[in-house]
Design an enzyme around this catalytic site. Sequence first.
Site, PDB file in Angstrom:
ATOM      1  N   PHE A 142      -0.120  27.146 -31.949  1.00  0.00           N
ATOM      2  CA  PHE A 142      -1.540  26.796 -31.801  1.00  0.00           C
ATOM      3  C   PHE A 142      -1.664  25.289 -31.832  1.00  0.00           C
ATOM      4  CE2 PHE A 142      -5.869  25.869 -33.050  1.00  0.00           C
ATOM      5  CZ  PHE A 142      -6.580  26.685 -32.192  1.00  0.00           C
ATOM      6  N   ASP A 227       3.415  18.534 -34.305  1.00  0.00           N
ATOM      7  CA  ASP A 227       2.008  18.815 -34.608  1.00  0.00           C
ATOM      8  C   ASP A 227       1.927  19.177 -36.091  1.00  0.00           C
ATOM      9  OD1 ASP A 227      -0.452  19.956 -35.091  1.00  0.00           O
ATOM     10  OD2 ASP A 227      -0.545  21.037 -33.195  1.00  0.00           O
ATOM     11  N   LYS A 256      -7.145  17.711 -39.994  1.00  0.00           N
ATOM     12  CA  LYS A 256      -7.456  18.600 -41.117  1.00  0.00           C
ATOM     13  C   LYS A 256      -7.551  17.878 -42.469  1.00  0.00           C
ATOM     14  CE  LYS A 256      -6.272  23.134 -39.237  1.00  0.00           C
ATOM     15  NZ  LYS A 256      -7.480  23.907 -39.377  1.00  0.00           N
TER      16      LYS A 256
HETATM   17  C1  LIG Z   1      -1.239  23.100 -35.786  1.00  0.00           C
HETATM   18  C2  LIG Z   1      -2.640  22.879 -35.282  1.00  0.00           C
HETATM   19  N1  LIG Z   1      -2.844  22.067 -34.250  1.00  0.00           N
HETATM   20  C3  LIG Z   1      -4.091  21.829 -33.787  1.00  0.00           C
HETATM   21  C4  LIG Z   1      -5.203  22.426 -34.349  1.00  0.00           C
HETATM   22  C5  LIG Z   1      -6.582  22.140 -33.814  1.00  0.00           C
HETATM   23  O1  LIG Z   1      -7.250  21.308 -34.707  1.00  0.00           O
HETATM   24  P1  LIG Z   1      -8.856  21.193 -34.703  1.00  0.00           P
HETATM   25  O2  LIG Z   1      -9.381  22.550 -35.031  1.00  0.00           O
HETATM   26  O3  LIG Z   1      -9.154  20.142 -35.735  1.00  0.00           O
HETATM   27  O4  LIG Z   1      -9.259  20.737 -33.357  1.00  0.00           O
HETATM   28  C6  LIG Z   1      -5.019  23.288 -35.422  1.00  0.00           C
HETATM   29  C7  LIG Z   1      -6.178  23.978 -36.035  1.00  0.00           C
HETATM   30  O5  LIG Z   1      -6.065  24.990 -36.669  1.00  0.00           O
HETATM   31  C8  LIG Z   1      -3.712  23.526 -35.916  1.00  0.00           C
HETATM   32  O6  LIG Z   1      -3.485  24.343 -36.946  1.00  0.00           O
END
Ligand SMILES: Cc1ncc(COP(=O)(O)O)c(C=O)c1O
Length: 402
Positions: A142, A227, A256
Amino acid sequence: MSLYERTVGDALSKRFETAFMPNYGVPPLALARGEGSKVWDVDGREYLDLIGGIAVSSLGHAHPALVEAVSKQVATIAHTSNLFLHEPEVLLAERLLDLLAAPARVFFTNSGTEANEAALKLAVKYGKTNGRTYFVAAENSFHGRTLGALALTGKASIRDQFGPFPVDVRFVPYGDAEALKSAVTDKCAAVFLEPTQGEAGVVPPPEGYFKAAREICDANGALLVADEIQSAIGRTGHWFAHQHAGVLPDVLTLAKGLGGGMPIGACVGFGPAGTIFAKGDHGSTFGGNPVSAAAALAVLDTIEKDGLLEHVRTVGAQLADGIAATDHPLLAGVRGDGLWLGLMLTGDRSAPFQAAAQEAGFLVNALQPGVVRLAPPLVITSDQIATFVAALPAILDEAADD
Ligand SMILES: Cc1ncc(COP(=O)(O)O)c(C=O)c1O
């Protein structure tokens, strides 16, 4: 009145249903306020928050340091745009680079998705200047919901209906170094990986996977993008998961927990990757705004000053051990690190588990049909963890009942 016959909360839910696009469905609760690791709903009922706004509220709710930093900044200057410099963003960039302990440059965004969009654009530019035409990411990954980040997201149910995408992304099974090796060639611009997959169910890779990914990228000249939007800033008991794995990526994305609840993300380029973007290549009106930057500084200061990394390792182990020691037919085990755990069930009962936990006064997240996510504030106390562990058998009993 039963626990589910609410007053103000029910009224809000009805208004939500008619006023909002139905992306989220109707949430099970309307929250009014929080303090530390506790929150109260609009009807005055107290809960222990074991999800922290999806791994975001690192200092818990209404932490005095965060309140002070945000209040001071908003009363001083709340917004400058990137036409003008402000001190909090410079302090924050320097602070992050200090913690990362490697030469790097940062671009601030408002969210995790935007941090990944920046990383993807940077990698597209890298690919164009080097004849590299495709990207590799992991199945079940994700990376966000906008079209670029969604192109990297390996989950058919949320991705496929929005294609075709602007970039060619090839997916490999997560944790399989051989599959990664076969997929990455000298035509691959970048490999995007979560050091532990979050939304997939808090799934750590086999030992050495991230190191192998680094070697494969090096051998083929592809960028390695880590990520760490969900895994960094103390969540696993370390500042950054890649440091724990002993691997330096080319690009790192954060969000986050960095802002402790204020919206901020970051795309960090190490070494040469920090100079791929040139003036005018990318931008954001709000990215790294003074209030969010001040909040992030307060988060980093408090984690350091209060020894929260060590605390997370200690109470995280208490939580994992407490779950592991619970004997129940519905409980399959627990995985993850620090205060980022997946409680695994023997059946697809995570939704009833979440409802039963809420009824018992605990907020958790039914992440996958058979996995419940626990990602409480980093400040959660040992006593609070003990109350959840004590309540766990009864919650499991309730969740197991049809
Ligand atoms: C690993 C990862 N990347 C990207 C995102 C997307 O982040 P945002 O919801 O702040 O746009 C998330 C959100 O859960 C995530 O867990």
